[in-house]
Design an enzyme around this catalytic site. Structure first.
Site, PDB file in Angstrom:
ATOM      1  N   GLU A   1       5.847  -0.063  -0.023  1.00  0.00           N
ATOM      2  CA  GLU A   1       5.044   1.131   0.273  1.00  0.00           C
ATOM      3  C   GLU A   1       5.214   1.633   1.699  1.00  0.00           C
ATOM      4  O   GLU A   1       5.156   2.834   1.958  1.00  0.00           O
ATOM      5  CB  GLU A   1       3.550   0.838   0.017  1.00  0.00           C
TER       6      GLU A   1
ATOM      7  N   GLU B   1       1.741  -5.398  -7.513  1.00  0.00           N
ATOM      8  CA  GLU B   1       0.272  -5.529  -7.430  1.00  0.00           C
ATOM      9  C   GLU B   1      -0.332  -5.800  -8.814  1.00  0.00           C
ATOM     10  O   GLU B   1      -1.289  -6.563  -8.943  1.00  0.00           O
ATOM     11  CB  GLU B   1      -0.329  -4.261  -6.811  1.00  0.00           C
TER      12      GLU B   1
ATOM     13  N   GLY C   1       3.067  -0.976  -6.676  1.00  0.00           N
ATOM     14  CA  GLY C   1       2.016  -1.167  -7.672  1.00  0.00           C
ATOM     15  C   GLY C   1       2.446  -2.097  -8.798  1.00  0.00           C
ATOM     16  O   GLY C   1       1.613  -2.748  -9.428  1.00  0.00           O
TER      17      GLY C   1
ATOM     18  N   ALA D   1       3.540   2.668  -8.388  1.00  0.00           N
ATOM     19  CA  ALA D   1       2.841   3.927  -8.640  1.00  0.00           C
ATOM     20  C   ALA D   1       3.862   5.048  -8.777  1.00  0.00           C
ATOM     21  O   ALA D   1       4.954   4.976  -8.210  1.00  0.00           O
ATOM     22  CB  ALA D   1       1.900   4.231  -7.482  1.00  0.00           C
TER      23      ALA D   1
END
Ligand code: 3H9
Length: 702
Positions: free
Chosen positions: A127, A107, A104, A63
């Site tokens: 994270e 992910e 992310g 992200a």
């Protein structure tokens, strides 16, 4: 479709190629591009499989962290929903991973059905280092693909694994050689899947194997990380999310993950840890050093001095593969120094962290000498001799005479004037301070002291070397104590003065460790030895500004030979590893208080905290104003990485931002008024603090 994701097709395969430099951060435009491309591929009946990869090299860094503070991470399409759609795809989706798949990014790959990676790829969920948890399915999909224990370990440590490890753990299907075209490999893989009519997979159908782990597994895991994660909020939320994966169907687990993510994202800790992420990147941008400045080549390193510091510095360079010479005029000391280095490596090898061969390889890079003429071809020389100006100047004069032109001459001084040292040579432009922290082979921080005449290419070169030896370099200017020790001075002064006013070492240390410091001030001085602080104070009386009061107690301890742990007695008494109160401290404090006319009283914990921290922050403001640090976040990096300041508070300046500069200012003014002459002397707010607080700004505005 946005340019952030390139959509193309070839035969039955559609490609979604992330195209957003530098690391394909999953900002809104990339999310939109992925969403549009995925919809297009899903709706196109001629497309039978989808490859998700990168058009710029690295797969994806996760992200866009800048969106968290801006709040735009919540702009649609949302990552979790997008990944749920990809996971539920009826057409096989293959991730093609080169370089890195982090946060992310991983992910996204986990939401795909199959994963192909190059052997140099790193895959991880970091994270937790940003004060959050993987919030786009990582805590639910990784346990299904890699097993609970492996997933938990990766999520709570934040440490990435290699592609080969990921394959062993079960979440990479194929590893191709470094340098091989990963998109072509993924295309081949997709064609094979289509030929075999392999199904699209959905994580929701995958079981989580909780039974093979003992009932008390999570309780024991919590215990095992207790010390390391003390004070941090996110690790426990990571564990709770993985626990949810064990008992809930995928969609419910994802909902729980989302709740826990939101609990983390708005905390001061998340802001603090994200501040540190950007602080580290900012520290590499040094005013006056242009991006295209050419670094000097560094192959051979020499370290002058074979004591603890010299030896630790040498180890850094041996670890990184540099040919290194350790020079000491005293042959016996040199031999001892080499012995210590070997012993340190052997201890590491015993712990299984190095092989015998690696130990020999590193020792093989080390040469020793008692002659300056042996280091004439060194590219970088670091002096780590006795902390005395005359001694250092003599060393630099000799270095100037014997070293080749262009060699970088660095001093490891922690207190002395680097300009003065530089002037002892005919080449001050090549002289710089490299202040390593003890133990030098362990501590990550490196204060890089830029003297008046240090040339930009010297700075650029040492920043490159620092990266190679895995240090965090922060460039600072010349003043007494540079940034770290200069800010420590008022912090220590207040701790010592509070002892005279009525606090105890136990109270001070408790308040500071409860705040999150790795160690309280009194324990820290006992560990370092109060003989060191005594001698520094004697050598630099100017630091006390003529105030004899606050050093009085620690001076008495010094005079009694109570240097701290090394003599078994200091602020505390030591018996082996046990530490207990030293009853003499109160008596000595009472005597010193009487002598200096200080009335003893009960001190509140709040006063201890405010008086230790706020003058430290105030000093940081002065340092900023004087240009000794380029930005407040540099001070934060120094404190978190060199002084045990809790990372989850983001450093002292970020802590001040978080609690509000007006509160810091008001408290300084309160103590200034309350503490009489002492307050007048020491609690004057820095003009910059006053200005920013008045304007309603914080230190990030500087
Ligand atoms: C996440 O994914 C949350 C999800 O679970 C859920 C969401 C709902 N964002 O480090 P470098 C910038 S959280 C924004 O110098 P390197 C960086 O600031 C994210 N910016 O290069 C720098 O900018 P500048 C989880 C980012 O090659 C430039 O890229 N992911 C991001 O030494 C180059 O960076 C992470 O925690 C980002 N995600 O290392 C990974 N990543 O040039 C964080 C990089 O203006 N990133 N930038 O200073 C890293 O660990 C390293 O940057 C990386 C590259 C290994 C990727």
């Amino acid at each position: 479709m946005s340019d952030s994701v390139i959509y193309k097709t070839q035969g039955q395969i559609a490609y979604l190629l992330l195209n957003s430099t530098p690391v394909n951060g999953l900002g809104q435009a990339v999310r939109q591009g992925l969403s549009d491309g995925f919809a297009q591929a899903s709706q196109d009946d001629t497309i039978k499989a989808i490859v998700v990869g990168s058009n710029i090299g690295p797969f994806c860094g996760g992200a866009d962290i800048a969106e968290f503070s801006a709040g735009t991470f919540a702009d649609k399409p949302l990552l979790p929903q997008l990944f749920n759609q990809i996971d539920a795809s009826s057409k096989p989706v293959i991730a093609a991973i080169d370089g890195l798949a982090l946060g992310g990014g991983l992910e996204l790959a986990l939401a795909c059905d199959y994963r192909v990676a190059t052997s140099k790829a790193k895959l991880g969920l970091p994270e937790v280092h940003l004060g959050i948890l993987p919030g786009a399915g990582g805590t639910q999909r990784l346990p299904r693909l890699a097993g609970i224990a492996n997933a938990l370990q990766m999520i709570v440590s934040g440490a990435p694994v290699s592609a080969q490890q990921a394959q062993q753990l079960g979440f990479v299907d194929l590893v191709v050689k470094d340098g091989e075209d990963v998109i072509a490999a993924a295309t081949n893989y997709a064609e094979q899947l289509l030929a075999q009519q392999a199904p699209a997979l959905n994580c929701a159908d995958m079981p989580v194997d909780r039974e093979s782990l003992p009932a008390e597994y999570f309780a024991e895991f919590r215990k095992s990380i207790e010390r390391k994660t003390r004070g941090f909020y996110a690790p426990e939320r990571c564990i709770q999310a993985v626990e949810a994966a064990c008992v809930l169907p995928l969609m419910e687990g994802l909902r729980k993950e989302g709740e826990l993510f939101l609990e983390c994202i708005n905390t001061p800790q998340a802001r603090a840890q994200q501040h540190l992420f950007f602080a580290e990147r900012a520290a590499g941008k040094v005013p006056g050093v242009a991006k295209d400045t050419q670094a000097r080549p560094v192959k051979k390193v020499a370290v002058i001095g074979s004591g603890t510091m010299g030896g630790g510095i040498v180890m850094n360079f041996l670890n990184a593969g540099f040919d290194t010479t350790m020079l000491d005029l005293n042959a016996q000391a040199l031999e001892r120094g080499v012995g210590v280095i070997r012993k340190n490596y052997e201890i590491t090898a015993k712990k299984g962290k190095l092989t015998g061969q690696q130990v020999e390889q590193r020792m093989g890079l080390l040469t020793t000498s008692t002659q300056y003429s042996d280091i004439q071809d060194a590219d970088l020389v670091i002096e780590a001799v006795f902390e005395k100006m005359d001694v250092k100047k003599a060393v630099f004069k000799t270095l100037d005479e014997c070293c080749k032109p262009g060699a970088i001459l660095a001093t490891n001084t922690s207190t002395l004037d680097v300009n003065e040292i530089a002037e002892a040579t005919s080449r001050p432009q090549d002289v710089i301070g490299l202040h390593f922290f003890s133990p030098a082979n362990v501590m990550r921080l490196l204060e890089v002291v830029r003297a008046e005449k240090t040339s930009p290419d010297v700075i650029k070169t040492v920043l490159g070397c620092a990266a190679k030896i895995k240090k965090l370099p922060v460039v600072v200017g010349v003043c007494f104590g540079f940034v770290g020790n200069r800010m420590l001075e008022p912090y220590g002064r207040e701790a010592l003065r509070l002892l005279l006013e009525g606090a105890t070492p136990e109270q001070i240390d408790r308040v500071l460790t409860e705040f999150g410091f790795a160690m309280g001030f009194c324990s820290m001085i006992d560990l370092a030895g109060n003989d060191i602080s005594y001698l520094t104070r004697q050598a630099h009386p100017e630091v006390t500004h003529g105030d004899p009061s606050y050093g009085a107690l620690v001076d008495s301890l010094y005079e009694l030979g109570h240097y701290g742990q090394k003599t078994g007695c200091g602020f505390y008494q030591y018996s082996g590893r046990d530490k207990s109160a030293n009853p003499d401290v109160i008596t000595l404090a009472e005597q010193a208080a009487f002598k200096h006319g200080i009335t003893r009283r009960k001190i509140s914990d709040q006063e201890v905290l405010e008086r230790c921290l706020y003058p430290l922050i105030n000093e940081g403001a002065l340092i900023l104003e004087e240009g000794i640090a380029a930005r407040a976040s540099d001070c934060d990096l120094i404190y978190v990485n060199g002084y045990g300041f809790p990372a989850w508070r983001g450093g002292p300046m970020q802590y001040a931002n978080e609690i509000g500069l007006t509160n810091v200012l008001d408290a300084l003014n309160k103590y200034k008024a309350q503490l009489g002459e002492y307050g007048e002397r020491w609690f004057e707010p820095a003009p910059l603090l006053l200005k920013l607080a008045t304007e309603g700004k914080n230190f990030n505005a500087v």
